[in-house]
Write a protein that holds these residues in place. Structure first.
Motif, short mmCIF file in Angstrom:
data_model
loop_
_atom_site.label_atom_id
_atom_site.label_comp_id
_atom_site.label_asym_id
_atom_site.label_seq_id
_atom_site.Cartn_x
_atom_site.Cartn_y
_atom_site.Cartn_z
N LEU A 89 0.84 -1.19 0.00
CA LEU A 89 0.00 0.00 0.00
C LEU A 89 0.88 1.25 0.00
O LEU A 89 1.65 1.47 0.93
CB LEU A 89 -0.91 -0.01 1.24
N LYS A 90 0.73 2.05 -1.04
CA LYS A 90 1.50 3.28 -1.16
C LYS A 90 0.54 4.44 -1.41
O LYS A 90 -0.64 4.22 -1.73
CB LYS A 90 2.49 3.18 -2.33
N THR A 91 1.04 5.65 -1.28
CA THR A 91 0.21 6.80 -1.64
C THR A 91 0.06 6.84 -3.16
O THR A 91 0.83 6.21 -3.89
CB THR A 91 0.85 8.11 -1.18
N TYR A 92 -0.93 7.57 -3.63
CA TYR A 92 -1.15 7.68 -5.07
C TYR A 92 0.10 8.22 -5.77
O TYR A 92 0.51 7.71 -6.82
CB TYR A 92 -2.34 8.60 -5.35
N GLU A 93 0.72 9.22 -5.18
CA GLU A 93 1.91 9.83 -5.79
C GLU A 93 3.06 8.83 -5.86
O GLU A 93 3.78 8.76 -6.86
CB GLU A 93 2.35 11.07 -5.00
N GLN A 155 -8.31 8.15 -11.90
CA GLN A 155 -7.54 7.16 -11.15
C GLN A 155 -7.27 7.56 -9.71
O GLN A 155 -7.40 6.75 -8.79
CB GLN A 155 -6.20 6.89 -11.86
N GLU A 156 -6.92 8.80 -9.48
CA GLU A 156 -6.54 9.22 -8.12
C GLU A 156 -7.71 9.07 -7.15
O GLU A 156 -7.54 8.60 -6.03
CB GLU A 156 -6.04 10.67 -8.13
N VAL A 157 -8.91 9.47 -7.58
CA VAL A 157 -10.09 9.37 -6.72
C VAL A 157 -10.37 7.92 -6.34
O VAL A 157 -10.56 7.57 -5.17
CB VAL A 157 -11.32 9.97 -7.41
N TYR A 158 -10.38 7.05 -7.34
CA TYR A 158 -10.68 5.64 -7.09
C TYR A 158 -9.54 4.96 -6.34
O TYR A 158 -9.78 4.12 -5.45
CB TYR A 158 -10.95 4.92 -8.42
N TYR A 159 -8.31 5.30 -6.69
CA TYR A 159 -7.17 4.73 -6.00
C TYR A 159 -7.25 5.01 -4.50
O TYR A 159 -7.08 4.12 -3.66
CB TYR A 159 -5.86 5.29 -6.57
N ASN A 160 -7.52 6.25 -4.16
CA ASN A 160 -7.54 6.64 -2.75
C ASN A 160 -8.67 5.97 -1.98
O ASN A 160 -8.50 5.60 -0.81
CB ASN A 160 -7.64 8.16 -2.63
N GLU A 161 -9.83 5.78 -2.64
CA GLU A 161 -10.93 5.12 -1.93
C GLU A 161 -10.62 3.65 -1.66
O GLU A 161 -10.83 3.16 -0.54
CB GLU A 161 -12.24 5.24 -2.72
N VAL A 162 -10.11 2.95 -2.66
CA VAL A 162 -9.77 1.55 -2.46
C VAL A 162 -8.60 1.41 -1.47
O VAL A 162 -8.59 0.54 -0.60
CB VAL A 162 -9.41 0.87 -3.80
N ASN A 163 -7.63 2.31 -1.60
CA ASN A 163 -6.49 2.30 -0.69
C ASN A 163 -6.96 2.46 0.76
O ASN A 163 -6.48 1.78 1.67
CB ASN A 163 -5.52 3.42 -1.07
N THR A 164 -7.94 3.32 0.96
CA THR A 164 -8.49 3.54 2.31
C THR A 164 -9.16 2.27 2.84
O THR A 164 -8.97 1.89 4.01
CB THR A 164 -9.50 4.70 2.29
N LEU A 165 -9.96 1.61 2.00
CA LEU A 165 -10.62 0.37 2.41
C LEU A 165 -9.59 -0.70 2.80
O LEU A 165 -9.71 -1.34 3.86
CB LEU A 165 -11.51 -0.16 1.29
N THR A 167 -6.43 -0.26 3.60
CA THR A 167 -5.66 0.16 4.76
C THR A 167 -6.41 -0.12 6.06
O THR A 167 -5.83 -0.57 7.05
CB THR A 167 -5.33 1.67 4.67
N GLU A 168 -7.72 0.10 6.03
CA GLU A 168 -8.53 -0.18 7.21
C GLU A 168 -8.49 -1.66 7.57
O GLU A 168 -8.38 -2.03 8.74
CB GLU A 168 -9.98 0.25 6.98
N VAL A 169 -8.59 -2.53 6.55
CA VAL A 169 -8.54 -3.97 6.82
C VAL A 169 -7.19 -4.35 7.41
O VAL A 169 -7.11 -5.08 8.41
CB VAL A 169 -8.80 -4.78 5.53
N VAL A 170 -6.12 -3.84 6.81
CA VAL A 170 -4.77 -4.15 7.30
C VAL A 170 -4.60 -3.70 8.74
O VAL A 170 -4.06 -4.42 9.60
CB VAL A 170 -3.70 -3.50 6.40
N GLU A 171 -5.07 -2.51 9.04
CA GLU A 171 -4.95 -1.98 10.41
C GLU A 171 -5.77 -2.82 11.39
O GLU A 171 -5.33 -3.06 12.53
CB GLU A 171 -5.38 -0.52 10.44
N LEU A 172 -6.95 -3.26 10.98
CA LEU A 172 -7.76 -4.12 11.84
C LEU A 172 -7.07 -5.46 12.09
O LEU A 172 -7.08 -5.99 13.21
CB LEU A 172 -9.13 -4.35 11.22
N LEU A 173 -6.49 -6.03 11.04
CA LEU A 173 -5.77 -7.29 11.19
C LEU A 173 -4.61 -7.15 12.16
O LEU A 173 -4.34 -8.06 12.97
CB LEU A 173 -5.28 -7.79 9.82
N HIS A 174 -3.93 -6.02 12.08
CA HIS A 174 -2.79 -5.79 12.99
C HIS A 174 -3.25 -5.50 14.41
O HIS A 174 -2.71 -6.06 15.37
CB HIS A 174 -1.95 -4.62 12.48
N SER A 175 -4.24 -4.64 14.56
CA SER A 175 -4.62 -4.17 15.89
C SER A 175 -5.44 -5.18 16.68
O SER A 175 -5.32 -5.27 17.91
CB SER A 175 -5.39 -2.85 15.80
#
Length: 353
Positions: A89-93, A155-165, A167-175
């Motif tokens: 998972l990286k930023t759009y840039e 692309q940037e709009v869609y990338y950021n929304e999917v990235n957020t979803l 990222t949330e899953v990854v953070e839940l798995l970790h926490s």
């Protein structure tokens, strides 16, 4: 990858309980061990579902399969390729900042129809116009074609929304579940490390699954699957010799790599009958009984879409009626005569003994 597959599974299958009950007497695992692994996975799965319950519509929009497995709007949005072992998972840039259009177009095409994309010369699939032409010929329906282009232009709009979803899953798995996942990983690696000392895993795959390939000079990476617990997948790219092969094995699998054989039951006979009552499947078996064939070739000869061929081939592979061999970055299928003969022998024994 696990975050992506978990959301994908929820939208497209969501039958974890049924799957585990079905396989409990078919795998050579201790029942207590099997149940413990299932309980951990099911707990994680339910927690993630509950977390996203108020956003089910967005998760479904992004992760619903549009063609073959994992061909989703989410994959197009973040260019997620299951065949890579180092997705991150990286930023759009960071991700798109220096990406050339040609590389992006090729990545899109591969996600829309992988088998078709590798047959097209690079110079004919490098611009947006080329991609639109490719998309028009793809198995995507008209709505999906439109959405794919919309994602490309935004692309940037869609990338950021999917990235957020994700990222949330990854953070839940970790926490919430890191300790549980660590238990599953340790059990998996302890088991397979011991097994690897006795027999080479690659040789076992070739022997048990009738799959052969030219192993990359860079070697093979071996990874566990959490949220595809009964699956085995191979990611091979012969066009890039510096790219290692990847083998992913579901954590519920054992050294046989396949469900152990049991005495045939009435429901097995019904399932075999349903499988062989489908004309397209029989046509595929008939074709490959005479000579090996790959997906696009079968589609052309049988006048079916590549997506339809993929669907039928996967069903036949699952039942062991086809063998697969990877050559020049294509998967060639042949009839598995031994398994077919065994099926008919089982039928004879069921009714005559």
């Amino acid at each position: 990858d696990e975050a992506f597959i978990l959301l994908y599974y929820w939208v497209n299958k969501d039958d974890m309980e049924e799957t585990f009950k079905k396989n409990i007497d078919l795998l050579e695992l201790d029942i207590d061990d099997y149940t413990q692994r299932y309980t951990i996975l099911h707990s994680i799965y339910c927690d993630i579902k509950e977390h996203f319950s108020d956003r089910r519509d967005r998760v479904e929009y992004f992760f619903k399969a549009r063609n073959i497995d994992f061909s989703t709007y989410a994959a197009l949005s973040v260019l997620w390729d299951f065949h890579n072992y180092d997705n991150d998972l990286k930023t759009y840039e960071e991700f798109f900042g220096s990406m050339e259009e040609e590389k992006k177009v090729r990545a899109y095409a591969k996600l829309i129809d992988c088998e078709e994309s590798i047959t097209i010369p690079q110079e004919k699939l490098c611009t947006l116009a080329d991609l639109i032409t490719f998309l028009e010929r793809s198995p995507y329906d008209n709505e999906a074609k439109w959405e794919a282009i919309k994602i490309y232009h935004n692309q940037e709009v869609y990338y950021n929304e999917v990235n957020t979803l994700l990222t949330e899953v990854v953070e839940l798995l970790h926490s919430r579940h890191q300790e549980s996942i660590a238990k599953l990983e340790k059990a998996f690696y302890d088991y397979w490390s011991e097994y690897q000392n006795k027999k080479d895993i690659i040789d076992t795959i070739r022997e048990k699954l009738s799959i052969s390939w030219k192993v990359s000079r860079e070697g093979t990476i071996f990874l566990p699957h959490l949220f595809q617990p009964f699956s085995l997948s191979l990611s091979i790219d012969e066009e890039i010799p510096t790219k290692p092969d990847v083998i992913r094995i579901g954590i519920m699998m054992n050294e046989n790599f396949v469900l152990t054989g049991k005495r045939i039951k009435k429901e097995d006979i019904v399932n075999i009958g349903k499988l062989l009552s489908d004309k397209s499947k029989v046509d595929i078996l008939d074709y490959v009984s005479k000579k090996p064939g790959y997906g696009k070739e079968l589609a052309n000869e049988l006048q079916l879409s590549t997506a339809t061929i993929s669907y039928h081939v996967n069903a036949l592979l699952k039942e062991g009626l086809l063998k697969a061999e990877i050559s020049t970055n294509k998967v060639y299928y042949t009839l598995n005569q031994e398994v077919l003969a065994a099926y008919f022998n089982d039928l004879k024994n069921y009714f005559l003994k």
